[in-house]
Design a protein around this motif. Sequence first.
Motif, mmCIF file in Angstrom:
data_model
loop_
_atom_site.group_PDB
_atom_site.id
_atom_site.type_symbol
_atom_site.label_atom_id
_atom_site.label_comp_id
_atom_site.label_asym_id
_atom_site.label_seq_id
_atom_site.Cartn_x
_atom_site.Cartn_y
_atom_site.Cartn_z
ATOM 1 N N MET A 1 -22.305 -62.868 -42.811
ATOM 2 C CA MET A 1 -20.905 -62.624 -42.496
ATOM 3 C C MET A 1 -20.737 -61.301 -41.769
ATOM 4 S SD MET A 1 -19.148 -61.387 -46.059
ATOM 5 C CE MET A 1 -17.742 -60.771 -45.130
ATOM 6 N N ALA A 2 -19.545 -61.125 -41.178
ATOM 7 C CA ALA A 2 -19.243 -59.910 -40.434
ATOM 8 C C ALA A 2 -17.921 -59.329 -40.905
ATOM 9 C CB ALA A 2 -19.182 -60.207 -38.936
ATOM 10 N N LEU A 3 -17.838 -58.008 -40.853
ATOM 11 C CA LEU A 3 -16.593 -57.285 -41.114
ATOM 12 C C LEU A 3 -16.128 -56.687 -39.795
ATOM 13 C CD1 LEU A 3 -17.533 -55.319 -44.370
ATOM 14 C CD2 LEU A 3 -16.210 -57.431 -44.223
ATOM 15 N N VAL A 4 -14.894 -56.988 -39.393
ATOM 16 C CA VAL A 4 -14.358 -56.460 -38.151
ATOM 17 C C VAL A 4 -13.022 -55.787 -38.441
ATOM 18 C CG1 VAL A 4 -15.489 -58.241 -36.770
ATOM 19 C CG2 VAL A 4 -13.144 -58.606 -37.557
ATOM 20 N N GLY A 5 -12.600 -54.945 -37.526
ATOM 21 C CA GLY A 5 -11.337 -54.246 -37.687
ATOM 22 C C GLY A 5 -11.311 -53.011 -36.824
ATOM 23 N N PRO A 6 -10.135 -52.451 -36.570
ATOM 24 C CA PRO A 6 -10.038 -51.240 -35.753
ATOM 25 C C PRO A 6 -10.643 -50.047 -36.460
ATOM 26 C CG PRO A 6 -7.914 -51.759 -36.736
ATOM 27 C CD PRO A 6 -8.813 -52.910 -37.052
ATOM 28 N N SER A 7 -10.882 -48.981 -35.701
ATOM 29 C CA SER A 7 -11.390 -47.744 -36.297
ATOM 30 C C SER A 7 -10.408 -47.239 -37.346
ATOM 31 C CB SER A 7 -11.582 -46.681 -35.212
ATOM 32 O OG SER A 7 -12.550 -47.092 -34.277
ATOM 33 N N GLY A 8 -10.950 -46.843 -38.501
ATOM 34 C CA GLY A 8 -10.101 -46.358 -39.580
ATOM 35 C C GLY A 8 -9.564 -47.440 -40.492
ATOM 36 N N SER A 9 -9.977 -48.690 -40.274
ATOM 37 C CA SER A 9 -9.457 -49.781 -41.111
ATOM 38 C C SER A 9 -10.107 -49.817 -42.484
ATOM 39 C CB SER A 9 -9.655 -51.123 -40.405
ATOM 40 O OG SER A 9 -11.036 -51.366 -40.164
ATOM 41 N N GLY A 10 -11.290 -49.200 -42.643
ATOM 42 C CA GLY A 10 -11.952 -49.159 -43.944
ATOM 43 C C GLY A 10 -13.238 -49.956 -44.020
ATOM 44 N N LYS A 11 -13.666 -50.565 -42.924
ATOM 45 C CA LYS A 11 -14.849 -51.432 -42.993
ATOM 46 C C LYS A 11 -16.135 -50.641 -43.253
ATOM 47 C CE LYS A 11 -15.161 -51.734 -37.941
ATOM 48 N NZ LYS A 11 -14.098 -50.724 -37.696
ATOM 49 N N SER A 12 -16.292 -49.474 -42.615
ATOM 50 C CA SER A 12 -17.488 -48.665 -42.867
ATOM 51 C C SER A 12 -17.460 -48.073 -44.275
ATOM 52 C CB SER A 12 -17.610 -47.550 -41.829
ATOM 53 O OG SER A 12 -17.854 -48.088 -40.552
ATOM 54 N N THR A 13 -16.278 -47.725 -44.764
ATOM 55 C CA THR A 13 -16.150 -47.250 -46.148
ATOM 56 C C THR A 13 -16.601 -48.322 -47.122
ATOM 57 O OG1 THR A 13 -14.301 -45.801 -45.567
ATOM 58 C CG2 THR A 13 -14.526 -46.429 -47.887
ATOM 59 N N LEU A 14 -16.188 -49.549 -46.874
ATOM 60 C CA LEU A 14 -16.600 -50.655 -47.731
ATOM 61 C C LEU A 14 -18.113 -50.832 -47.693
ATOM 62 C CD1 LEU A 14 -16.046 -53.115 -49.509
ATOM 63 C CD2 LEU A 14 -15.603 -54.433 -47.428
ATOM 64 N N MET A 15 -18.720 -50.740 -46.524
ATOM 65 C CA MET A 15 -20.159 -50.903 -46.426
ATOM 66 C C MET A 15 -20.894 -49.804 -47.192
ATOM 67 S SD MET A 15 -22.731 -51.082 -43.172
ATOM 68 C CE MET A 15 -23.040 -49.325 -43.258
ATOM 69 N N ASN A 16 -20.407 -48.560 -47.106
ATOM 70 C CA ASN A 16 -21.039 -47.467 -47.844
ATOM 71 C C ASN A 16 -20.955 -47.688 -49.355
ATOM 72 O OD1 ASN A 16 -21.775 -46.073 -45.522
ATOM 73 N ND2 ASN A 16 -19.885 -44.879 -45.480
ATOM 74 N N ARG B 1 -18.467 -61.135 -29.810
ATOM 75 C CA ARG B 1 -19.339 -62.314 -29.820
ATOM 76 C C ARG B 1 -19.853 -62.655 -31.204
ATOM 77 N NH1 ARG B 1 -22.762 -59.264 -25.362
ATOM 78 N NH2 ARG B 1 -22.373 -57.757 -27.006
ATOM 79 N N ILE B 2 -19.517 -61.827 -32.174
ATOM 80 C CA ILE B 2 -20.107 -61.995 -33.503
ATOM 81 C C ILE B 2 -19.688 -63.308 -34.160
ATOM 82 C CG2 ILE B 2 -18.261 -60.845 -34.786
ATOM 83 C CD1 ILE B 2 -22.043 -60.444 -35.387
ATOM 84 N N ALA B 3 -18.497 -63.808 -33.842
ATOM 85 C CA ALA B 3 -17.991 -65.003 -34.511
ATOM 86 C C ALA B 3 -18.894 -66.208 -34.288
ATOM 87 C CB ALA B 3 -16.572 -65.315 -34.032
ATOM 88 N N SER B 4 -19.550 -66.273 -33.142
ATOM 89 C CA SER B 4 -20.412 -67.415 -32.852
ATOM 90 C C SER B 4 -21.777 -67.302 -33.520
ATOM 91 C CB SER B 4 -20.605 -67.556 -31.331
ATOM 92 O OG SER B 4 -21.250 -66.405 -30.805
ATOM 93 N N GLU B 5 -22.080 -66.171 -34.136
ATOM 94 C CA GLU B 5 -23.397 -65.956 -34.722
ATOM 95 C C GLU B 5 -23.391 -65.918 -36.250
ATOM 96 O OE1 GLU B 5 -26.114 -65.964 -33.044
ATOM 97 O OE2 GLU B 5 -25.248 -65.913 -31.031
ATOM 98 N N VAL B 6 -22.235 -65.800 -36.860
ATOM 99 C CA VAL B 6 -22.169 -65.677 -38.323
ATOM 100 C C VAL B 6 -21.363 -66.840 -38.903
ATOM 101 C CG1 VAL B 6 -22.347 -63.163 -38.199
ATOM 102 C CG2 VAL B 6 -20.095 -64.230 -38.263
ATOM 103 N N ASP B 7 -21.457 -66.974 -40.217
ATOM 104 C CA ASP B 7 -20.753 -68.061 -40.893
ATOM 105 C C ASP B 7 -19.287 -67.727 -41.162
ATOM 106 O OD1 ASP B 7 -23.232 -69.415 -41.070
ATOM 107 O OD2 ASP B 7 -23.735 -68.281 -42.870
ATOM 108 N N ARG B 8 -19.003 -66.431 -41.322
ATOM 109 C CA ARG B 8 -17.646 -66.037 -41.696
ATOM 110 C C ARG B 8 -17.364 -64.638 -41.168
ATOM 111 N NH1 ARG B 8 -15.197 -64.671 -47.341
ATOM 112 N NH2 ARG B 8 -17.353 -64.208 -47.886
ATOM 113 N N VAL B 9 -16.140 -64.436 -40.674
ATOM 114 C CA VAL B 9 -15.708 -63.129 -40.186
ATOM 115 C C VAL B 9 -14.490 -62.696 -40.995
ATOM 116 C CG1 VAL B 9 -14.859 -61.791 -38.234
ATOM 117 C CG2 VAL B 9 -16.553 -63.588 -37.857
ATOM 118 N N ILE B 10 -14.592 -61.528 -41.634
ATOM 119 C CA ILE B 10 -13.475 -60.964 -42.395
ATOM 120 C C ILE B 10 -12.890 -59.808 -41.596
ATOM 121 C CG2 ILE B 10 -12.783 -59.745 -44.493
ATOM 122 C CD1 ILE B 10 -13.379 -62.606 -45.063
#
Length: 388
Positions: A43-58, A214-223
């Motif tokens: 799966m992939a996490l997408v969002g604008p800068s500052g949305s919290g995705k890198s914080t979640l990964m950490n 392009r990530i949507a075509s390579e993963v099962d789910r995009v959040i």
Amino acid sequence: MSNPANDEPLIVCDNLVKIYNMADLEIVALQGLDLVVEEGELMALVGPSGSGKSTLMNILGGLDRPSAGRVTVDGRDLLKLPENRLNKYRREEVGFVWQQPSRNLIPYLSAEENVSLPMVIAGVGPGERRRRTHELLEGVGLGERRRHRLAELSGGEQQRVAIAVSLANYPRLLLADEPTGEVDSQMAQEILGTLRKLNREIGVTIIIVTHDPRIASEVDRVIAIRDGRTSTETTRQVFASAVDVENEMAGELGSNGGESEEQDFQHEVTFEELVVLDTAGRLQVPRDYLEEFRIGDRARLEVTDEGILIRPVEGREAQNRLPEQEAWDVQVGGLYVEEDEPPPSQGKKVLQWLRKMPGSLGRRGSQGRASHSARRPESTDARLNREG
């Protein structure tokens, strides 16, 4: 790599909150985020800068702890895990791939030496190290370049070596932060293809943080994450087309008759986007919809035969939104006076700017303590009184 004895999700985030304290400000990076990730998912996490995705990964990688809420990975509560067990979790259960090759690899070592290094630290024997290193480099398509140093490898090849390094100790979870951010489109496709191949072959759960469309075509789910919460979920579904069915039937008939021909199979790939509801029943309506129907800070809900209808409230319609840059200027405009350095043009640089502000943690007093009195523009009355 351990195998779960039940069908519980690998990752569960429940009402996750993360607050950073910088100077006199509290920055809320995650605001009650909910997320469930199944074992073996890509799966992939997408969002604008500052949305919290890198914080979640950490947080998922054990590099940071949440301020509140609950996050479990394979049954471990990362908020309550003691420091020594958190170190063990990072070393044995999680693999990392960062955007910059310098964070992934040691430049003066060869590809195979980089891959074997985590196993040396973990105490793996020489024979097993050689076997595992060869297996991983072959898996990422670099078996013939295993003795090359980083300067002899392209950016895409370096990232594939980094993927092999991240899998050296059989992690159950692989976290990739912008793995295609510094390579061209062709190399990006190769890296994403490598991740998908490894996900299928060894079953490792992979979460990719990216801006790559392009990530949507390579993963099962995009959040998609917006304002520290999960906003939408896009799932990739593959269906057998009518041509597929006909070819499969023809192939079966051919094999029954003693002859068979190779058939070209085609698949129909569809993407379905859903709005995410959190445990409190809250959802984030896409901004485009809100602007199109001028829905402001209040809305009417009506139950219809087909579901729930959202309508704007008369007199509470949304006003025209300021452009992003103008909104930022308004937000920070009251934090400085003319003799100060003006605020940055981008929100992501605000922390560096705040440290330079008088009274911030970046400037220490003579006793080594931070001053909490930030200067504010002086009112007209106060200035007249002082001058009088």
